[in-house]
Design an enzyme around this catalytic site. Sequence first.
Site, mmCIF file in Angstrom:
data_model
loop_
_atom_site.group_PDB
_atom_site.id
_atom_site.type_symbol
_atom_site.label_atom_id
_atom_site.label_comp_id
_atom_site.label_asym_id
_atom_site.label_seq_id
_atom_site.Cartn_x
_atom_site.Cartn_y
_atom_site.Cartn_z
ATOM 1 N N ASP A 110 0.855 -1.187 0.000
ATOM 2 C CA ASP A 110 0.000 0.000 0.000
ATOM 3 C C ASP A 110 0.886 1.231 0.000
ATOM 4 O O ASP A 110 2.017 1.195 0.494
ATOM 5 C CB ASP A 110 -0.915 0.012 1.224
ATOM 6 C CG ASP A 110 -2.092 -0.937 1.092
ATOM 7 O OD1 ASP A 110 -2.456 -1.289 -0.048
ATOM 8 O OD2 ASP A 110 -2.656 -1.318 2.132
ATOM 9 N N ASP A 127 -6.881 -1.362 -4.810
ATOM 10 C CA ASP A 127 -8.015 -1.090 -3.922
ATOM 11 C C ASP A 127 -9.018 -0.150 -4.583
ATOM 12 O O ASP A 127 -10.231 -0.345 -4.483
ATOM 13 C CB ASP A 127 -7.529 -0.477 -2.609
ATOM 14 C CG ASP A 127 -6.610 -1.394 -1.827
ATOM 15 O OD1 ASP A 127 -6.698 -2.628 -2.001
ATOM 16 O OD2 ASP A 127 -5.798 -0.875 -1.042
#
Length: 146
Positions: A110, A127
Amino acid sequence: MRIALFRSLGLFVLVFAIDQAIKALILGGFRWESEALSITLAFNKGVAFSMFAFLEGWLKYIQLGMLGGILLFLAYDRSFFVAHYLPLSILLAAGFSNILDRFIHGGVVDYVYWHYGFEFAIFNFADVMIDVAVALFLWQTFFKQK
């Protein structure tokens, strides 16, 4: 069916490749800071908001099984695939990209951190693509003329 499959594979490869390319940049050391947004590296051992991180190494196999189940369902119900190949391709590409991270890096890579006004969870391109896929699927289900 063949046109949908061809388009689906192309979109899958595109979303998967973009996500992995961005993650390679981040893993290579790219960083950026601003008042509202930061690009920084984090490894998410869980799912959204780090939920289920306690499952540790099992999570990747659970997610892989879920995506495998989706593929089996699509092989069984081809009309569903043809009707929804666009969001399904995006969803599967993003899901497999994040699962690949778990196998290679021990967690999902991330990097987008929103911190203006409030602190939001750190996330990645995959995402966002999952959110886009869900929105497209809902639109096709509820608003598209049949």
